[in-house]
Design a protein around this motif. Structure first.
Motif, short mmCIF file in Angstrom:
data_model
loop_
_atom_site.label_atom_id
_atom_site.label_comp_id
_atom_site.label_asym_id
_atom_site.label_seq_id
_atom_site.Cartn_x
_atom_site.Cartn_y
_atom_site.Cartn_z
N GLU A 1 0.83 -1.21 0.00
CA GLU A 1 0.00 0.00 0.00
C GLU A 1 0.87 1.26 0.00
O GLU A 1 0.56 2.23 -0.68
CB GLU A 1 -0.93 0.00 1.20
N ILE A 2 1.93 1.25 0.77
CA ILE A 2 2.80 2.43 0.85
C ILE A 2 3.52 2.64 -0.48
O ILE A 2 3.66 3.78 -0.95
CB ILE A 2 3.80 2.29 2.01
N LYS A 3 3.95 1.55 -1.12
CA LYS A 3 4.64 1.68 -2.41
C LYS A 3 3.70 2.21 -3.50
O LYS A 3 4.13 2.94 -4.38
CB LYS A 3 5.22 0.33 -2.84
N LYS A 4 2.42 1.84 -3.43
CA LYS A 4 1.45 2.30 -4.42
C LYS A 4 1.20 3.80 -4.31
O LYS A 4 1.00 4.47 -5.31
CB LYS A 4 0.12 1.56 -4.26
N SER A 5 1.16 4.31 -3.10
CA SER A 5 0.84 5.72 -2.89
C SER A 5 1.62 6.27 -1.70
O SER A 5 1.06 6.52 -0.63
CB SER A 5 -0.67 5.85 -2.65
N PRO A 6 2.93 6.49 -1.90
CA PRO A 6 3.72 7.01 -0.77
C PRO A 6 3.38 8.47 -0.48
O PRO A 6 3.36 9.30 -1.38
CB PRO A 6 5.16 6.86 -1.26
N GLN A 7 3.07 8.74 0.76
CA GLN A 7 2.77 10.09 1.20
C GLN A 7 3.78 10.46 2.28
O GLN A 7 4.02 9.66 3.19
CB GLN A 7 1.35 10.17 1.78
#
Length: 68
Positions: free
Chosen positions: A38-44
């Protein structure tokens, strides 16, 4: 009589303060892999910062409970 008073006076100084450690939540490898995905898909930047804080808190819990 004065020995009893002295003994009672000294026992008040021996109070033990107990600081409980929070319980460390354990995550499965699958949980960790899903989160990484999830973090790799949309790093914020905010999410990354919060995760860093969470890692620090987990380290503190380990140190408190003696599981370093």
């Amino acid at each position: 009589m004065k020995w009893i008073v002295l003994a009672l006076a000294l026992t008040g100084c021996t109070s033990v303060q107990y600081v409980p450690c929070p319980v460390l939540v354990h995550y499965t490898k699958d949980d960790q892999a899903r989160l990484a995905s999830e973090i790799k898909k949309s790093p914020q930047p905010e999410t990354i910062r919060w995760l860093g804080d969470y890692v620090g808190l987990r380290d503190q819990v380990r140190a408190c409970s003696g599981h370093e």
